[in-house]
Design a protein around this motif. Structure first.
Motif, PDB file in Angstrom:
ATOM      1  N   MET A   1       0.733  -1.356   0.194  1.00 31.53           N
ATOM      2  CA  MET A   1       0.443   0.091   0.071  1.00 31.53           C
ATOM      3  C   MET A   1       0.914   1.294   0.050  1.00 31.53           C
ATOM      4  O   MET A   1       1.671   1.463   0.574  1.00 31.53           O
ATOM      5  N   ASP A   2       0.188   2.156  -1.034  1.00 32.02           N
ATOM      6  CA  ASP A   2       1.424   3.566  -0.926  1.00 32.02           C
ATOM      7  C   ASP A   2       1.306   4.457   0.458  1.00 32.02           C
ATOM      8  O   ASP A   2      -0.107   4.063   0.851  1.00 32.02           O
ATOM      9  N   PRO A   3       2.617   4.790   1.043  1.00 34.34           N
ATOM     10  CA  PRO A   3       2.375   4.888   1.970  1.00 34.34           C
ATOM     11  C   PRO A   3       1.533   6.535   1.587  1.00 34.34           C
ATOM     12  O   PRO A   3       0.789   7.041   3.132  1.00 34.34           O
ATOM     13  N   ILE A   4       1.380   6.965   1.037  1.00 37.80           N
ATOM     14  CA  ILE A   4       0.991   8.986   0.864  1.00 37.80           C
ATOM     15  C   ILE A   4      -0.772   8.369   0.965  1.00 37.80           C
ATOM     16  O   ILE A   4      -1.272   8.965   1.723  1.00 37.80           O
ATOM     17  N   VAL A   5      -1.289   7.523   0.875  1.00 33.11           N
ATOM     18  CA  VAL A   5      -2.527   6.883   0.315  1.00 33.11           C
ATOM     19  C   VAL A   5      -3.433   6.819   1.901  1.00 33.11           C
ATOM     20  O   VAL A   5      -3.401   6.886   2.510  1.00 33.11           O
ATOM     21  N   GLU A   6      -1.886   6.064   3.064  1.00 35.52           N
ATOM     22  CA  GLU A   6      -2.687   5.918   4.196  1.00 35.52           C
ATOM     23  C   GLU A   6      -2.990   6.806   4.518  1.00 35.52           C
ATOM     24  O   GLU A   6      -3.243   6.984   5.813  1.00 35.52           O
ATOM     25  N   VAL A   7      -1.245   7.863   4.510  1.00 36.99           N
ATOM     26  CA  VAL A   7      -1.176   8.879   5.473  1.00 36.99           C
ATOM     27  C   VAL A   7      -2.069   9.829   5.412  1.00 36.99           C
ATOM     28  O   VAL A   7      -3.144  11.416   6.610  1.00 36.99           O
ATOM     29  N   VAL A   8      -2.574  10.093   3.427  1.00 34.81           N
ATOM     30  CA  VAL A   8      -4.140  10.887   3.051  1.00 34.81           C
ATOM     31  C   VAL A   8      -4.751  10.307   4.010  1.00 34.81           C
ATOM     32  O   VAL A   8      -6.079  11.389   4.274  1.00 34.81           O
ATOM     33  N   ALA A   9      -5.535   9.229   4.430  1.00 32.08           N
ATOM     34  CA  ALA A   9      -6.634   8.704   4.423  1.00 32.08           C
ATOM     35  C   ALA A   9      -6.849   8.820   5.958  1.00 32.08           C
ATOM     36  O   ALA A   9      -7.713   8.626   7.107  1.00 32.08           O
ATOM     37  N   LEU A  10      -5.295   8.717   6.502  1.00 34.45           N
ATOM     38  CA  LEU A  10      -5.449   9.136   8.018  1.00 34.45           C
ATOM     39  C   LEU A  10      -5.931   9.769   7.987  1.00 34.45           C
ATOM     40  O   LEU A  10      -7.056  10.538   9.610  1.00 34.45           O
ATOM     41  N   ILE A  11      -4.832  11.125   7.685  1.00 41.14           N
ATOM     42  CA  ILE A  11      -5.660  13.068   7.696  1.00 41.14           C
ATOM     43  C   ILE A  11      -7.246  12.648   8.229  1.00 41.14           C
ATOM     44  O   ILE A  11      -7.660  13.588   8.824  1.00 41.14           O
ATOM     45  N   LEU A  12      -7.684  12.063   6.783  1.00 37.82           N
ATOM     46  CA  LEU A  12      -9.308  12.630   6.611  1.00 37.82           C
ATOM     47  C   LEU A  12     -10.148  11.766   7.746  1.00 37.82           C
ATOM     48  O   LEU A  12     -10.942  12.214   7.927  1.00 37.82           O
ATOM     49  N   GLY A  13      -9.891  11.336   7.686  1.00 34.18           N
ATOM     50  CA  GLY A  13     -10.358  10.056   9.121  1.00 34.18           C
ATOM     51  C   GLY A  13     -10.471  10.473  10.304  1.00 34.18           C
ATOM     52  O   GLY A  13     -11.024  10.848  11.120  1.00 34.18           O
ATOM     53  N   PHE A  14      -9.064  10.837  10.897  1.00 31.20           N
ATOM     54  CA  PHE A  14      -9.312  12.279  11.753  1.00 31.20           C
ATOM     55  C   PHE A  14      -9.524  13.232  11.837  1.00 31.20           C
ATOM     56  O   PHE A  14     -10.244  13.723  12.866  1.00 31.20           O
ATOM     57  N   LEU A  15      -9.720  13.525  10.789  1.00 33.72           N
ATOM     58  CA  LEU A  15     -10.240  15.186  10.925  1.00 33.72           C
ATOM     59  C   LEU A  15     -12.221  15.156  10.893  1.00 33.72           C
ATOM     60  O   LEU A  15     -13.357  15.902  11.338  1.00 33.72           O
ATOM     61  N   ALA A  16     -12.334  14.143   9.772  1.00 39.51           N
ATOM     62  CA  ALA A  16     -13.851  13.286  10.207  1.00 39.51           C
ATOM     63  C   ALA A  16     -14.397  13.210  11.962  1.00 39.51           C
ATOM     64  O   ALA A  16     -15.329  13.287  11.714  1.00 39.51           O
ATOM     65  N   TRP A  17     -13.640  12.144  11.946  1.00 40.17           N
ATOM     66  CA  TRP A  17     -13.881  12.219  14.338  1.00 40.17           C
ATOM     67  C   TRP A  17     -13.984  12.873  14.983  1.00 40.17           C
ATOM     68  O   TRP A  17     -14.247  12.676  15.203  1.00 40.17           O
ATOM     69  N   VAL A  18     -12.856  13.746  14.172  1.00 38.08           N
ATOM     70  CA  VAL A  18     -13.110  15.480  15.529  1.00 38.08           C
ATOM     71  C   VAL A  18     -14.244  16.328  14.994  1.00 38.08           C
ATOM     72  O   VAL A  18     -14.888  16.438  15.854  1.00 38.08           O
ATOM     73  N   MET A  19     -14.815  16.241  13.739  1.00 37.51           N
ATOM     74  CA  MET A  19     -16.179  17.274  13.862  1.00 37.51           C
ATOM     75  C   MET A  19     -17.487  16.323  14.020  1.00 37.51           C
ATOM     76  O   MET A  19     -18.080  17.306  14.235  1.00 37.51           O
ATOM     77  N   ALA A  20     -16.966  15.105  14.336  1.00 35.69           N
ATOM     78  CA  ALA A  20     -18.351  14.479  14.713  1.00 35.69           C
ATOM     79  C   ALA A  20     -18.218  14.731  15.986  1.00 35.69           C
ATOM     80  O   ALA A  20     -19.552  14.693  16.628  1.00 35.69           O
ATOM     81  N   GLY A  21     -17.179  14.630  16.972  1.00 36.62           N
ATOM     82  CA  GLY A  21     -17.420  14.610  17.746  1.00 36.62           C
ATOM     83  C   GLY A  21     -18.533  16.865  18.140  1.00 36.62           C
ATOM     84  O   GLY A  21     -18.227  16.860  19.308  1.00 36.62           O
ATOM     85  N   VAL A  22     -17.262  17.457  17.152  1.00 30.52           N
ATOM     86  CA  VAL A  22     -17.912  18.789  17.409  1.00 30.52           C
ATOM     87  C   VAL A  22     -19.467  18.646  16.899  1.00 30.52           C
ATOM     88  O   VAL A  22     -20.273  19.466  17.935  1.00 30.52           O
ATOM     89  N   ALA A  23     -19.497  18.137  15.869  1.00 32.10           N
ATOM     90  CA  ALA A  23     -21.092  18.446  15.654  1.00 32.10           C
ATOM     91  C   ALA A  23     -22.072  17.685  17.135  1.00 32.10           C
ATOM     92  O   ALA A  23     -23.274  18.390  16.822  1.00 32.10           O
ATOM     93  N   LEU A  24     -21.765  16.634  17.489  1.00 33.94           N
ATOM     94  CA  LEU A  24     -22.347  15.819  18.774  1.00 33.94           C
ATOM     95  C   LEU A  24     -23.153  16.764  19.043  1.00 33.94           C
ATOM     96  O   LEU A  24     -24.228  16.847  19.809  1.00 33.94           O
ATOM     97  N   PRO A  25     -22.681  17.883  20.250  1.00 38.14           N
ATOM     98  CA  PRO A  25     -22.817  18.711  21.073  1.00 38.14           C
ATOM     99  C   PRO A  25     -23.531  19.949  20.732  1.00 38.14           C
ATOM    100  O   PRO A  25     -23.703  20.955  21.677  1.00 38.14           O
ATOM    101  N   ASN A  26     -22.821  19.841  19.580  1.00 34.14           N
ATOM    102  CA  ASN A  26     -23.507  21.761  18.882  1.00 34.14           C
ATOM    103  C   ASN A  26     -24.475  21.865  19.180  1.00 34.14           C
ATOM    104  O   ASN A  26     -25.918  21.012  19.268  1.00 34.14           O
ATOM    105  N   ARG A  27     -25.362  23.221  19.269  1.00 30.45           N
ATOM    106  CA  ARG A  27     -26.654  23.922  19.682  1.00 30.45           C
ATOM    107  C   ARG A  27     -27.449  24.043  18.978  1.00 30.45           C
ATOM    108  O   ARG A  27     -28.507  23.706  18.900  1.00 30.45           O
ATOM    109  N   TYR A  28     -26.663  24.109  17.847  1.00 31.47           N
ATOM    110  CA  TYR A  28     -27.545  24.657  16.947  1.00 31.47           C
ATOM    111  C   TYR A  28     -27.643  23.454  15.804  1.00 31.47           C
ATOM    112  O   TYR A  28     -27.335  23.665  14.346  1.00 31.47           O
TER     113      TYR A  28
END
Length: 223
Positions: A1-28
């Motif tokens: 597996m291409d290491p660049i693909v792994e890094v890009v996928a990890l960054i996307l997954g981490f950002l998605a995980w953080v944004m889901a944690g932000v959206a869950l308690p958001n009041r609006y």
């Protein structure tokens, strides 16, 4: 597996995980509309956990929903899906980190590490689907009440929490698809085949070296 693909996928997954944690308690997640209102004295906004109101002086009053069983079915389902999304994203991050080639946690077996990274991609895909279903279902109920001329209650519009959820779902699905597709193509390239597509036998490197080396004879050949 291409290491660049792994890094890009990890960054996307981490950002998605953080944004889901932000959206869950958001009041609006939804807020009362000003459409057709000349004077607005207060604004009401809600999420999965509470309902709040603010007046023209900027005073906020919030109250949590008193009973979970008394809530609408889509709110209960959205709660479960968002919590499940964060849990799946956590598993996806751990599996992707273990399966990366630069990580020594999984040893030097890169085929196994690639499969573990592919499992992490599957977790990211499930995370994105859970988030997408949750926010889309919630938004559907908002728009359904908004455009219903017979609806007697307060009309709401889509809040910023839903937009954050949609972004999170998109990033998670993109990251998971990158990992799963890269793992699948990498596994197919490394599967040994006894015969080629033309019907000729594919020899191993050891067999080729023996065939190309100096000839060896049995002792009976000298008789």
């Amino acid at each position: 597996m291409d290491p660049i693909v792994e890094v890009v996928a990890l960054i996307l997954g981490f950002l998605a995980w953080v944004m889901a944690g932000v959206a869950l308690p958001n009041r609006y997640w939804k807020q009362s509309t000003v459409d057709g209102t000349v004077i607005t004295t207060s604004t009401i906004y809600e999420n999965l956990w509470m309902s709040c109101a603010t007046d023209s002086t900027g005073v906020h009053n919030c109250r949590e929903f008193p009973s979970m069983l008394a809530l609408s079915g889509y709110i209960q389902a959205s709660r479960a899906l968002m919590i499940g999304s964060i849990v799946l994203g956590t598993f996806g991050l751990v599996a992707t980190l273990v399966g990366m080639q630069c990580c020594k946690a999984g040893g030097e077996n890169y085929v196994l590490k690639g499969r573990i990274a592919g499992i992490g991609g599957a977790f990211f895909l499930l995370q994105g689907l859970c988030t997408m279903i949750s926010v889309s279902w919630y938004a559907f109920n908002i728009t359904q009440d908004f455009f219903n001329p017979l609806y007697p209650g307060i009309r709401y519009e889509i809040g910023e929490g839903l937009y954050i959820g949609w972004c999170s779902a998109t990033l998670a699905i993109c990251g998971g698809a990158c990992l799963v597709c890269a793992c699948r193509s990498d596994t197919e390239d490394k599967v040994p085949y006894p015969y080629s597509a033309t019907g000729r036998t594919v020899y191993s490197a050891a067999a080729t070296s023996r065939r190309d080396g100096p000839p060896t004879y049995d002792k009976n050949a000298y008789v």
